[in-house]
Motif scaffolding. Sequence first.
Motif, PDB file in Angstrom:
ATOM      1  N   ASP A 140       0.827  -1.230   0.000  1.00 15.53           N
ATOM      2  CA  ASP A 140       0.000   0.000   0.000  1.00 15.53           C
ATOM      3  C   ASP A 140       0.850   1.264   0.000  1.00 15.53           C
ATOM      4  OD1 ASP A 140      -2.326  -1.615   0.137  1.00 15.53           O
ATOM      5  OD2 ASP A 140      -1.971  -1.870   2.291  1.00 15.53           O
ATOM      6  N   GLN A 141       1.833   1.319  -0.881  1.00 16.72           N
ATOM      7  CA  GLN A 141       2.704   2.496  -0.998  1.00 16.72           C
ATOM      8  C   GLN A 141       2.437   3.087  -2.381  1.00 16.72           C
ATOM      9  OE1 GLN A 141       5.001   3.535   1.360  1.00 16.72           O
ATOM     10  NE2 GLN A 141       4.894   1.812   2.765  1.00 16.72           N
ATOM     11  N   ASN A 142       1.538   4.084  -2.403  1.00 15.63           N
ATOM     12  CA  ASN A 142       1.148   4.669  -3.689  1.00 15.63           C
ATOM     13  C   ASN A 142       2.162   5.747  -4.081  1.00 15.63           C
ATOM     14  OD1 ASN A 142      -0.176   5.448  -5.951  1.00 15.63           O
ATOM     15  ND2 ASN A 142      -2.059   6.140  -4.919  1.00 15.63           N
ATOM     16  N   ILE A 143       3.369   5.311  -4.434  1.00 17.30           N
ATOM     17  CA  ILE A 143       4.457   6.271  -4.662  1.00 17.30           C
ATOM     18  C   ILE A 143       4.535   6.668  -6.136  1.00 17.30           C
ATOM     19  CG2 ILE A 143       5.838   5.456  -2.706  1.00 17.30           C
ATOM     20  CD1 ILE A 143       7.660   4.013  -4.698  1.00 17.30           C
ATOM     21  N   SER A 144       5.058   7.868  -6.373  1.00 17.61           N
ATOM     22  CA  SER A 144       5.279   8.326  -7.747  1.00 17.61           C
ATOM     23  C   SER A 144       6.639   7.783  -8.218  1.00 17.61           C
ATOM     24  CB  SER A 144       5.315   9.858  -7.772  1.00 17.61           C
ATOM     25  OG  SER A 144       6.449  10.299  -7.030  1.00 17.61           O
ATOM     26  N   SER A 145       6.888   7.945  -9.523  1.00 19.61           N
ATOM     27  CA  SER A 145       8.196   7.525 -10.059  1.00 19.61           C
ATOM     28  C   SER A 145       9.302   8.300  -9.363  1.00 19.61           C
ATOM     29  CB  SER A 145       8.260   7.789 -11.566  1.00 19.61           C
ATOM     30  OG  SER A 145       7.180   7.169 -12.205  1.00 19.61           O
ATOM     31  N   GLN A 146       9.045   9.587  -9.098  1.00 20.42           N
ATOM     32  CA  GLN A 146      10.074  10.409  -8.447  1.00 20.42           C
ATOM     33  C   GLN A 146      10.318   9.935  -7.008  1.00 20.42           C
ATOM     34  OE1 GLN A 146      11.931  12.666 -10.258  1.00 20.42           O
ATOM     35  NE2 GLN A 146      13.235  12.461  -8.426  1.00 20.42           N
ATOM     36  N   ASN A 147       9.237   9.544  -6.286  1.00 20.79           N
ATOM     37  CA  ASN A 147       9.405   8.972  -4.931  1.00 20.79           C
ATOM     38  C   ASN A 147      10.330   7.750  -4.989  1.00 20.79           C
ATOM     39  OD1 ASN A 147       5.915   9.431  -3.993  1.00 20.79           O
ATOM     40  ND2 ASN A 147       7.644  10.749  -3.502  1.00 20.79           N
ATOM     41  N   LEU A 148      10.089   6.926  -6.019  1.00 21.78           N
ATOM     42  CA  LEU A 148      10.892   5.694  -6.152  1.00 21.78           C
ATOM     43  C   LEU A 148      12.364   6.035  -6.369  1.00 21.78           C
ATOM     44  CD1 LEU A 148      11.280   2.644  -6.564  1.00 21.78           C
ATOM     45  CD2 LEU A 148      10.544   2.924  -8.942  1.00 21.78           C
ATOM     46  N   ILE A 149      12.612   6.988  -7.284  1.00 25.28           N
ATOM     47  CA  ILE A 149      13.997   7.389  -7.570  1.00 25.28           C
ATOM     48  C   ILE A 149      14.631   7.975  -6.301  1.00 25.28           C
ATOM     49  CG2 ILE A 149      15.387   9.054  -8.898  1.00 25.28           C
ATOM     50  CD1 ILE A 149      13.382   8.632 -11.226  1.00 25.28           C
ATOM     51  N   ASP A 150      13.889   8.843  -5.610  1.00 20.84           N
ATOM     52  CA  ASP A 150      14.436   9.484  -4.402  1.00 20.84           C
ATOM     53  C   ASP A 150      14.751   8.442  -3.321  1.00 20.84           C
ATOM     54  OD1 ASP A 150      14.113  11.898  -5.658  1.00 20.84           O
ATOM     55  OD2 ASP A 150      12.249  12.431  -4.602  1.00 20.84           O
ATOM     56  N   PHE A 151      13.830   7.485  -3.144  1.00 26.79           N
ATOM     57  CA  PHE A 151      14.050   6.436  -2.132  1.00 26.79           C
ATOM     58  C   PHE A 151      15.296   5.623  -2.500  1.00 26.79           C
ATOM     59  CE2 PHE A 151      12.722   2.074  -0.493  1.00 26.79           C
ATOM     60  CZ  PHE A 151      13.087   2.346   0.814  1.00 26.79           C
ATOM     61  N   GLY A 152      15.391   5.210  -3.765  1.00 28.23           N
ATOM     62  CA  GLY A 152      16.555   4.425  -4.212  1.00 28.23           C
ATOM     63  C   GLY A 152      17.863   5.164  -3.976  1.00 28.23           C
ATOM     64  N   ARG A 153      17.851   6.460  -4.243  1.00 27.94           N
ATOM     65  CA  ARG A 153      19.100   7.254  -4.119  1.00 27.94           C
ATOM     66  C   ARG A 153      19.558   7.386  -2.672  1.00 27.94           C
ATOM     67  NH1 ARG A 153      17.836  11.299  -8.963  1.00 27.94           N
ATOM     68  NH2 ARG A 153      18.998  10.112 -10.533  1.00 27.94           N
ATOM     69  N   ARG A 154      18.662   7.124  -1.717  1.00 29.45           N
ATOM     70  CA  ARG A 154      19.082   7.185  -0.311  1.00 29.45           C
ATOM     71  C   ARG A 154      20.089   6.069  -0.005  1.00 29.45           C
ATOM     72  NH1 ARG A 154      15.942   9.755   3.309  1.00 29.45           N
ATOM     73  NH2 ARG A 154      17.780   9.524   4.621  1.00 29.45           N
ATOM     74  N   PHE A 155      20.066   4.993  -0.794  1.00 28.66           N
ATOM     75  CA  PHE A 155      20.966   3.860  -0.521  1.00 28.66           C
ATOM     76  C   PHE A 155      22.329   4.070  -1.178  1.00 28.66           C
ATOM     77  CE2 PHE A 155      16.686   2.396  -0.010  1.00 28.66           C
ATOM     78  CZ  PHE A 155      16.737   1.607   1.132  1.00 28.66           C
ATOM     79  N   ASP A 156      22.286   4.588  -2.406  1.00 29.50           N
ATOM     80  CA  ASP A 156      23.525   4.868  -3.162  1.00 29.50           C
ATOM     81  C   ASP A 156      23.107   5.395  -4.533  1.00 29.50           C
ATOM     82  OD1 ASP A 156      26.187   4.984  -4.037  1.00 29.50           O
ATOM     83  OD2 ASP A 156      26.718   3.142  -3.000  1.00 29.50           O
ATOM     84  N   GLU A 157      24.093   5.545  -5.411  1.00 25.93           N
ATOM     85  CA  GLU A 157      23.784   5.978  -6.789  1.00 25.93           C
ATOM     86  C   GLU A 157      22.900   4.943  -7.483  1.00 25.93           C
ATOM     87  OE1 GLU A 157      27.163   6.487  -9.537  1.00 25.93           O
ATOM     88  OE2 GLU A 157      28.094   7.421  -7.778  1.00 25.93           O
ATOM     89  N   LEU A 158      22.047   5.395  -8.388  1.00 31.12           N
ATOM     90  CA  LEU A 158      21.263   4.464  -9.206  1.00 31.12           C
ATOM     91  C   LEU A 158      21.999   4.240 -10.523  1.00 31.12           C
ATOM     92  CD1 LEU A 158      17.672   5.884  -8.589  1.00 31.12           C
ATOM     93  CD2 LEU A 158      18.936   4.127  -7.310  1.00 31.12           C
ATOM     94  N   THR A 159      21.840   3.058 -11.076  1.00 31.24           N
ATOM     95  CA  THR A 159      22.544   2.773 -12.326  1.00 31.24           C
ATOM     96  C   THR A 159      21.558   2.775 -13.504  1.00 31.24           C
ATOM     97  OG1 THR A 159      22.264   0.416 -11.985  1.00 31.24           O
ATOM     98  CG2 THR A 159      24.315   1.378 -11.182  1.00 31.24           C
TER      99      THR A 159
END
Length: 324
Positions: free
Chosen positions: A65-84
Amino acid sequence: MQKSLGPLPGGRPLATQNAGVKATRAGINLGAEITGIDLTKPVSEAQLAAVQAALVDNELIIFRDQNISSQNLIDFGRRFDELTVHPFAPHEKEAPVLIKFRNDETTPPFGTDCWHSDETFRAEPPMATILVAKEVPAVGGDTIFASMTAAYDGLSDRMQNFVSGLEAVNDFKPFKALFDNSLENRMKLQKFELDYPPQVHPVVRVHPVSGRKVLFVNPQFTIAIKGMDERESRSLLDTLFQQALIPEVQFRHHWAPHTIAMWDNRSTQHYAVHDYYPQRRYMERVTIKGGPVTGVPRADATTLKRGKYVPLGGADSHGGHKPH
Ligand code: SIN
């Protein structure tokens, strides 16, 4: 036959809670449901640390039940490290780190119905992947995950010793089917071959955080064992590939819209079940950069012989038969 398939491997608790983030185990060898976090809102450092720990412990974590936007997803991923940026997966120019798997009656799914860890054709394969379900079929379209730590643990001691220290060659071979024989495509493929030459990784890797041993070969990208002749290499790989197929090391995830799965790509493999075509399935994915892959040292043959070999009929310490 599997060894060490206890209720929770390593005597782990059924649930952990840190910074309000609760991880409740959902599968014996991998998989946990995460609650107590809203990914449409900024994630605190403490919440991030809790998610990181849950990922390593459980190898696969599910947020519902996480109605996230594409930008939310990118932002969350970037908290861990760079995205490839995946060299071959579908994405748009404006957000190349975002992969869009949009499948329907005109676009059947391609290439993910084969067991794999993501992108092991890279020198440094990703540490983790995050996949969000936007639109799911009425039936089907599950993703199956396998714990490759459990897969390694399930090998006999002798096989564990034999494969320790071996190295395997990984290649982007399945994506070569995307290039036809036109001059333009042959030239493109040649460029990819230069940019992504085959990579050698250890057959057994050590997880950089947990320190656990992981079987690190997959049928999608691993093409040979280094230093073996082709027949030996093929039959050893076939044997090792079977480990992910053992139901006890698997977790089957059934998708609902707004569900997120995040997997530790260092310790798992996955297989997207392509049974839903021509129904629609739309997923978005980001992939988090990884680091160097460290292997285990070669097994010590002397120890193996002394410790494990018991001649038929029994032997004294010098290898001779005991007097009757
Ligand atoms: C993937 O292999 O990254 C896709 C998995 C899926 O679509 O379920």
